[in-house]
Design a protein around this motif. Structure first.
Motif, mmCIF file in Angstrom:
data_model
loop_
_atom_site.group_PDB
_atom_site.id
_atom_site.type_symbol
_atom_site.label_atom_id
_atom_site.label_comp_id
_atom_site.label_asym_id
_atom_site.label_seq_id
_atom_site.Cartn_x
_atom_site.Cartn_y
_atom_site.Cartn_z
ATOM 1 N N LYS A 1 44.390 -73.711 -25.861
ATOM 2 C CA LYS A 1 43.671 -74.759 -25.156
ATOM 3 C C LYS A 1 44.206 -76.131 -25.553
ATOM 4 N N ASN B 1 39.236 -78.786 -20.725
ATOM 5 C CA ASN B 1 40.164 -77.848 -21.354
ATOM 6 C C ASN B 1 41.193 -77.325 -20.361
ATOM 7 N N GLU C 1 44.956 -75.000 -20.184
ATOM 8 C CA GLU C 1 45.582 -73.893 -20.896
ATOM 9 C C GLU C 1 47.089 -74.119 -20.983
ATOM 10 N N CYS D 1 45.100 -76.151 -15.566
ATOM 11 C CA CYS D 1 43.710 -76.521 -15.763
ATOM 12 C C CYS D 1 42.899 -75.991 -14.596
#
Ligand code: ZN
Length: 69
Positions: A2, A11, A13, A23
């Motif tokens: 994250k 968050n 990735e 995202c």
């Protein structure tokens, strides 16, 4: 892993092999190279983001993202 999304600050990735950043919150989808350039260009705290993925970098850069689209 994250990371903080540079676009919506939620968050995102980062692929384990650093091949892409995605995202789900704002449909961000770019290569890691593009992400680094984007963040470096938009965030003064670039080094903080790369050094800390735990989300403690909330609250920066709400401005200047409009021009990106
Ligand atoms: Zn996002």
């Amino acid at each position: 892993m994250k990371i903080k999304c540079p676009k919506c600050s939620k968050n995102a990735e980062l692929a384990m092999d650093f091949s892409f950043v995605k995202c789900d919150n704002c449909d961000l989808d770019m290569s890691y190279g593009e992400y680094v350039k984007f963040v470096a260009h938009n965030e003064k705290t670039y080094s903080d983001i790369l050094g800390d993925y735990t989300g403690s970098t909330e609250g920066q850069s709400s401005g200047s993202l409009d021009e990106w689209d």
